[in-house]
Design a protein around this motif. Sequence first.
Motif, mmCIF file in Angstrom:
data_model
loop_
_atom_site.group_PDB
_atom_site.id
_atom_site.type_symbol
_atom_site.label_atom_id
_atom_site.label_comp_id
_atom_site.label_asym_id
_atom_site.label_seq_id
_atom_site.Cartn_x
_atom_site.Cartn_y
_atom_site.Cartn_z
ATOM 1 N N LYS A 215 -26.230 -28.920 43.557
ATOM 2 C CA LYS A 215 -25.841 -27.711 42.749
ATOM 3 C C LYS A 215 -26.627 -26.733 42.491
ATOM 4 O O LYS A 215 -26.543 -25.610 42.583
ATOM 5 N N ILE A 216 -28.037 -27.091 42.167
ATOM 6 C CA ILE A 216 -28.802 -26.000 41.959
ATOM 7 C C ILE A 216 -29.255 -24.981 43.401
ATOM 8 O O ILE A 216 -29.389 -24.350 43.015
ATOM 9 N N LYS A 217 -29.386 -25.793 44.243
ATOM 10 C CA LYS A 217 -29.620 -24.959 45.419
ATOM 11 C C LYS A 217 -28.540 -24.216 46.033
ATOM 12 O O LYS A 217 -28.684 -22.897 46.239
ATOM 13 N N MET A 218 -27.283 -24.492 45.523
ATOM 14 C CA MET A 218 -26.166 -23.825 45.991
ATOM 15 C C MET A 218 -25.996 -22.539 45.034
ATOM 16 O O MET A 218 -25.597 -21.612 45.541
ATOM 17 N N ASP A 219 -26.381 -22.965 43.727
ATOM 18 C CA ASP A 219 -26.424 -21.693 42.721
ATOM 19 C C ASP A 219 -27.477 -20.860 43.413
ATOM 20 O O ASP A 219 -27.146 -19.503 43.205
ATOM 21 N N GLU A 220 -28.531 -21.035 43.783
ATOM 22 C CA GLU A 220 -29.661 -20.464 44.196
ATOM 23 C C GLU A 220 -29.105 -19.247 45.614
ATOM 24 O O GLU A 220 -29.445 -18.231 45.528
ATOM 25 N N LEU A 221 -28.560 -20.020 46.244
ATOM 26 C CA LEU A 221 -28.012 -19.343 47.210
ATOM 27 C C LEU A 221 -26.882 -18.357 47.118
ATOM 28 O O LEU A 221 -26.855 -17.271 47.488
ATOM 29 N N MET A 222 -25.944 -18.851 46.228
ATOM 30 C CA MET A 222 -25.032 -17.871 45.698
ATOM 31 C C MET A 222 -26.054 -16.638 44.949
ATOM 32 O O MET A 222 -25.209 -15.598 45.220
ATOM 33 N N LYS A 223 -26.802 -16.904 44.193
ATOM 34 C CA LYS A 223 -27.511 -15.717 43.807
ATOM 35 C C LYS A 223 -27.967 -14.665 44.678
ATOM 36 O O LYS A 223 -27.890 -13.544 44.435
ATOM 37 N N GLN A 224 -28.682 -15.289 45.796
ATOM 38 C CA GLN A 224 -29.306 -14.760 46.681
ATOM 39 C C GLN A 224 -28.034 -13.913 47.456
ATOM 40 O O GLN A 224 -28.288 -12.843 47.630
ATOM 41 N N ASN A 225 -26.915 -14.326 47.768
ATOM 42 C CA ASN A 225 -25.984 -13.938 48.433
ATOM 43 C C ASN A 225 -25.335 -12.530 47.722
ATOM 44 O O ASN A 225 -24.831 -11.616 48.144
ATOM 45 N N GLN A 226 -25.552 -12.872 46.367
ATOM 46 C CA GLN A 226 -24.692 -11.732 45.340
ATOM 47 C C GLN A 226 -25.905 -10.494 45.384
ATOM 48 O O GLN A 226 -25.609 -9.606 44.586
ATOM 49 N N ALA A 227 -27.388 -10.533 45.870
ATOM 50 C CA ALA A 227 -28.190 -9.703 45.720
ATOM 51 C C ALA A 227 -27.676 -8.540 46.448
ATOM 52 O O ALA A 227 -26.960 -8.377 47.299
ATOM 53 N N PRO A 228 -27.984 -7.337 45.853
ATOM 54 C CA PRO A 228 -27.578 -6.059 46.512
ATOM 55 C C PRO A 228 -28.132 -5.783 47.788
ATOM 56 O O PRO A 228 -29.134 -6.326 48.130
ATOM 57 N N LYS A 229 -27.205 -5.187 48.595
ATOM 58 C CA LYS A 229 -27.714 -4.833 50.044
ATOM 59 C C LYS A 229 -28.265 -3.493 49.972
ATOM 60 O O LYS A 229 -27.249 -2.524 49.551
ATOM 61 N N VAL A 230 -29.326 -3.121 50.333
ATOM 62 C CA VAL A 230 -30.041 -1.882 50.019
ATOM 63 C C VAL A 230 -30.652 -1.633 51.493
ATOM 64 O O VAL A 230 -31.736 -2.224 51.841
ATOM 65 N N ALA A 231 -30.144 -0.793 52.329
ATOM 66 C CA ALA A 231 -30.881 -0.186 53.347
ATOM 67 C C ALA A 231 -30.619 1.139 53.744
ATOM 68 O O ALA A 231 -29.461 1.799 53.518
ATOM 69 N N PHE A 232 -31.468 2.027 54.051
ATOM 70 C CA PHE A 232 -30.998 3.326 54.557
ATOM 71 C C PHE A 232 -31.943 3.996 55.574
ATOM 72 O O PHE A 232 -33.104 3.325 55.934
ATOM 73 N N SER A 233 -31.623 4.875 56.282
ATOM 74 C CA SER A 233 -32.400 5.592 57.697
ATOM 75 C C SER A 233 -31.851 6.988 57.727
ATOM 76 O O SER A 233 -30.552 7.307 57.728
ATOM 77 N N ALA A 234 -32.732 7.963 58.020
ATOM 78 C CA ALA A 234 -31.944 9.361 57.830
ATOM 79 C C ALA A 234 -33.396 9.937 58.699
ATOM 80 O O ALA A 234 -34.402 9.650 58.690
ATOM 81 N N SER A 235 -32.846 11.304 59.349
ATOM 82 C CA SER A 235 -33.637 12.140 59.886
ATOM 83 C C SER A 235 -33.720 13.475 59.239
ATOM 84 O O SER A 235 -32.603 13.702 58.678
ATOM 85 N N LEU A 236 -34.505 14.334 59.673
ATOM 86 C CA LEU A 236 -34.504 15.592 58.819
ATOM 87 C C LEU A 236 -33.188 16.521 59.240
ATOM 88 O O LEU A 236 -32.656 16.975 58.248
ATOM 89 N N LEU A 237 -32.865 16.785 60.474
ATOM 90 C CA LEU A 237 -31.905 17.534 60.664
ATOM 91 C C LEU A 237 -30.490 16.766 60.816
ATOM 92 O O LEU A 237 -30.128 16.034 61.263
ATOM 93 N N THR A 238 -29.270 17.581 60.452
ATOM 94 C CA THR A 238 -27.939 17.173 60.568
ATOM 95 C C THR A 238 -27.277 17.797 61.736
ATOM 96 O O THR A 238 -26.198 17.517 62.005
ATOM 97 N N SER A 239 -27.883 18.805 62.295
ATOM 98 C CA SER A 239 -27.190 19.690 63.352
ATOM 99 C C SER A 239 -28.020 19.528 64.859
ATOM 100 O O SER A 239 -29.268 19.539 64.527
ATOM 101 N N PHE A 240 -27.162 19.936 65.789
ATOM 102 C CA PHE A 240 -28.195 19.985 67.013
ATOM 103 C C PHE A 240 -29.210 21.078 67.117
ATOM 104 O O PHE A 240 -28.933 22.049 66.677
ATOM 105 N N GLY A 241 -30.063 21.003 67.961
ATOM 106 C CA GLY A 241 -31.058 22.049 68.114
ATOM 107 C C GLY A 241 -32.575 21.630 67.510
ATOM 108 O O GLY A 241 -32.446 20.683 66.613
#
Length: 189
Positions: A37-63
């Motif tokens: 139960k302790i291990k399952m609670d830890e896994l559930m807590k990890q699974n509830q951790a926010p998902k955070v990731a981003f990737s971006a480049s400078l320009l939005t248009s061609f050229g």
Amino acid sequence: MEKRVKSMENEMERLKTVNEEQAKELKILQETTVDTKIKMDELMKQNQAPKVAFSASLLTSFGSQSVGPFYNGLHTLIYKYVFLNTGDAYDPNTGIFTAPVRGAYAFRVFSKAIGNPERGVTAGLFKNDKHIISTHGHQASGFSSTSNGVTLLLEEGDKVKVNLYAGQWIFDNGEHHHSTFSGHLLFPM
């Protein structure tokens, strides 16, 4: 009769031993259940951790386009073409990533510039306006590419951005996305 009493006493002793063994097994099962139960609670807590990731480049248009040079100090780069922004921690209007939770975060900066004898590309990653790492490249002609990365412990609300240094420039192409800023939460702490 005596034989029967003796047989019953032996059977009671055997049943007592079996009962003690079963009690020990039950205790082990209860301890295992608590550990599980302790291990399952830890896994559930990890699974509830926010998902955070981003990737971006400078320009939005061609050229192709160069950003800079700017001569009045540091200039925050705004990476406008967002490939991914899970958790909405990166703001494509300001170029600033804001940590939603305390944790270990990994960041990468890729910078490209057109070769020029007078200037190169020097961009620095800043945490709460404090310089952490830089990308730097300079050559007289052709293209100069440079990259760097770092893992940081961020507190909730810490801000991370990329600044272009005074007198420098950076190049991007809206089709090929040469200059990028990316980051993600490795794990909360």
